[in-house]
Design an enzyme around this catalytic site. Sequence first.
Site, PDB file in Angstrom:
ATOM      1  N   LYS A  52     -38.054 -25.601 -22.284  1.00 36.80           N
ATOM      2  CA  LYS A  52     -37.612 -26.736 -21.096  1.00 36.80           C
ATOM      3  C   LYS A  52     -38.536 -26.591 -19.901  1.00 36.80           C
ATOM      4  CE  LYS A  52     -32.712 -26.539 -20.939  1.00 36.80           C
ATOM      5  NZ  LYS A  52     -31.384 -25.955 -20.514  1.00 36.80           N
ATOM      6  N   THR A 139     -20.681 -22.714 -10.719  1.00 39.74           N
ATOM      7  CA  THR A 139     -19.095 -22.609 -10.543  1.00 39.74           C
ATOM      8  C   THR A 139     -18.594 -21.285 -11.020  1.00 39.74           C
ATOM      9  OG1 THR A 139     -19.195 -25.041 -10.899  1.00 39.74           O
ATOM     10  CG2 THR A 139     -16.962 -23.934 -10.855  1.00 39.74           C
ATOM     11  N   GLU A 169     -21.574 -27.453  -6.007  1.00 40.29           N
ATOM     12  CA  GLU A 169     -22.224 -28.689  -6.403  1.00 40.29           C
ATOM     13  C   GLU A 169     -21.098 -29.536  -6.996  1.00 40.29           C
ATOM     14  OE1 GLU A 169     -25.247 -29.883  -5.982  1.00 40.29           O
ATOM     15  OE2 GLU A 169     -24.157 -31.639  -6.612  1.00 40.29           O
ATOM     16  N   GLU A 173     -22.563 -35.988 -13.874  1.00 42.18           N
ATOM     17  CA  GLU A 173     -23.587 -36.452 -14.833  1.00 42.18           C
ATOM     18  C   GLU A 173     -23.472 -37.901 -15.072  1.00 42.18           C
ATOM     19  OE1 GLU A 173     -23.419 -34.065 -18.376  1.00 42.18           O
ATOM     20  OE2 GLU A 173     -23.316 -32.005 -17.166  1.00 42.18           O
ATOM     21  N   ASN A 229     -11.927 -29.701  -9.243  1.00 41.03           N
ATOM     22  CA  ASN A 229     -11.861 -30.249 -10.682  1.00 41.03           C
ATOM     23  C   ASN A 229     -10.469 -30.192 -11.204  1.00 41.03           C
ATOM     24  OD1 ASN A 229     -14.568 -30.748 -10.929  1.00 41.03           O
ATOM     25  ND2 ASN A 229     -15.151 -28.809 -11.995  1.00 41.03           N
ATOM     26  N   LEU A 271      -7.534 -42.548 -12.993  1.00 42.37           N
ATOM     27  CA  LEU A 271      -6.056 -42.972 -13.570  1.00 42.37           C
ATOM     28  C   LEU A 271      -6.206 -43.725 -14.912  1.00 42.37           C
ATOM     29  CD1 LEU A 271      -3.187 -41.929 -12.392  1.00 42.37           C
ATOM     30  CD2 LEU A 271      -3.201 -44.342 -11.494  1.00 42.37           C
ATOM     31  N   GLY A 274      -6.786 -42.502 -21.804  1.00 46.63           N
ATOM     32  CA  GLY A 274      -7.591 -42.393 -22.986  1.00 46.63           C
ATOM     33  C   GLY A 274      -7.758 -40.932 -23.573  1.00 46.63           C
ATOM     34  N   CYS A 281     -17.865 -28.833 -17.693  1.00 46.57           N
ATOM     35  CA  CYS A 281     -17.442 -28.367 -16.369  1.00 46.57           C
ATOM     36  C   CYS A 281     -15.797 -28.467 -16.465  1.00 46.57           C
ATOM     37  CB  CYS A 281     -17.849 -29.340 -15.114  1.00 46.57           C
ATOM     38  SG  CYS A 281     -19.651 -28.836 -14.908  1.00 46.57           S
ATOM     39  N   ARG A 351     -20.966 -30.953 -24.569  1.00 49.50           N
ATOM     40  CA  ARG A 351     -20.075 -29.691 -24.566  1.00 49.50           C
ATOM     41  C   ARG A 351     -18.650 -30.214 -24.498  1.00 49.50           C
ATOM     42  NH1 ARG A 351     -23.586 -27.247 -19.624  1.00 49.50           N
ATOM     43  NH2 ARG A 351     -23.631 -29.119 -19.150  1.00 49.50           N
TER      44      ARG A 351
END
Length: 469
Positions: A52, A139, A169, A173, A229, A271, A274, A281, A351
Amino acid sequence: MFTTRSPETELDPIAEHPRITVLGVGYLGATHAVCMAALGFEVLGVDVDQQKIQELSSGRVPFFEPGLQEKLSEVLRTGRLAFTTDLDAAVRFGDVHFICVGTPQSIDSDAADLTFVERAFEALASRARRKALLVGKSTVPIGTAERLTAMVNTRSPIGEALELAWNPEFLREGFAVDDTLHPDRLVFGVASGWAERQLRAVYAPMLRRGTPLVVADLATAELVKVAANSFLATKISYINAMAEVCEATGADVDRLAEALSHDERIGGKFLKPGLGFGGGCLPKDLRAFAHRAEELGVGRAVAFLHEIDDINTRRRFRFVDLVRDLAGGDLHGARVAALGAAFKPNSDDVRDAPALDVARMLALEGADVVVYDPEANENAHRTYPDLDYAGSLAEAVTKADVVALLTEWDEFGRADPNELGALVNARRIVDGRHALDADAYREAGWIFRALGQPTEPVGMITREAQAVN
Ligand code: NAD
């Protein structure tokens, strides 16, 4: 390339322009490092992943995030940003160290795995020789910062001169660059005025623009992130619970969501019915929060989060039901085009992605699944190498018995139902994201299904009977 600190400032680095290190240059850290350098700071990005670091040093972002590649190239040219695996160099360099390492779900429980965070703080603390601020951005469960403060004070040769703060934070994404440069709010969890002043210096460009700032204690700052979240996940699962009710009654969840959204107290964001939420996260943060609340003896206060998680997972089973139904009641040997693998569009993050999970569930039932995602094929292949992957939308849908829309990329929304129809074996589609124009598909002769929408009767569907092309 970087400026050097004089001995005086080394003793008290409250500077106009603190030098910044970012530990962990994944989705969050790489974006933070690049954007801080873009704002004019000298920044050193650090990671334990050699590859990386090599990629970022050579100007390549190792994941897909719109706009980040261009920003990285731009700031590397200024000389204000560098990357290293050398933690000693980072400790010598930085006044403010942002810790952005992963906090995944533990393998054997719902708790957050704090190994990476603990290692990062421990490594910084044991090397520190001058006053600096360690700022957690990862987090974490409530109480982590307090525990880490005690550990840092013990491990650090300079004791309490090394301070700790938490700065959650909120970037999304897909919008990470803009969210970092123009956050909707800043939260500083601090234990001293000195720590607050350091953070104010780092975020001065945003604060000058009037970005709202909440200064709080460490525990509140940790809680803000998981509370936000959880709220967002609850809103998504709420409309998906309504979709379940719609499915039992013949009501239409899209019209319902539209009607609800005109109420300003409710609002339309998050709202959208789906396949539900996923990613690195929301799912693990929800579970870790519920787990931590149980440890703290307030499990009942957030027990509803288990239901939020269950509603979210149930959507995937319902989606598979719809695909199976369209395949004639049995998925064995049915060719299914799985459109999307990322947990949301404009990301290559798979993920806990509902899309990829559904593709896997369809394959487990015997379907011949071909996955296509504009950006996430590589990550998806690494996660599920046994699925087939197509290099284009056209290739994925060719000879498909059923098309499954799993991630709402623009490319899929723009596709012409007649052109797609000419490629498939049968015009049958399930829209898992309410992203397609149902009328246009039906006019083009498709049997169209969506979660939470009434289904027009199609009689006894057999694969052969519907193979119209
Ligand atoms: P990620 O897996 O993409 O990146 C984590 C990075 O940390 C990896 O590159 C890893 O090699 C590195 N790392 C691990 N241990 C290290 C160490 N000791 N020293 C240096 N580097 C180390 O994860 P991410 O998505 O960037 O998330 C990081 C944290 O930020 C998590 O706690 C996450 O919940 C939180 N967060 C993420 C987002 C997001 O959108 N991705 C948004 C807000 C908060």
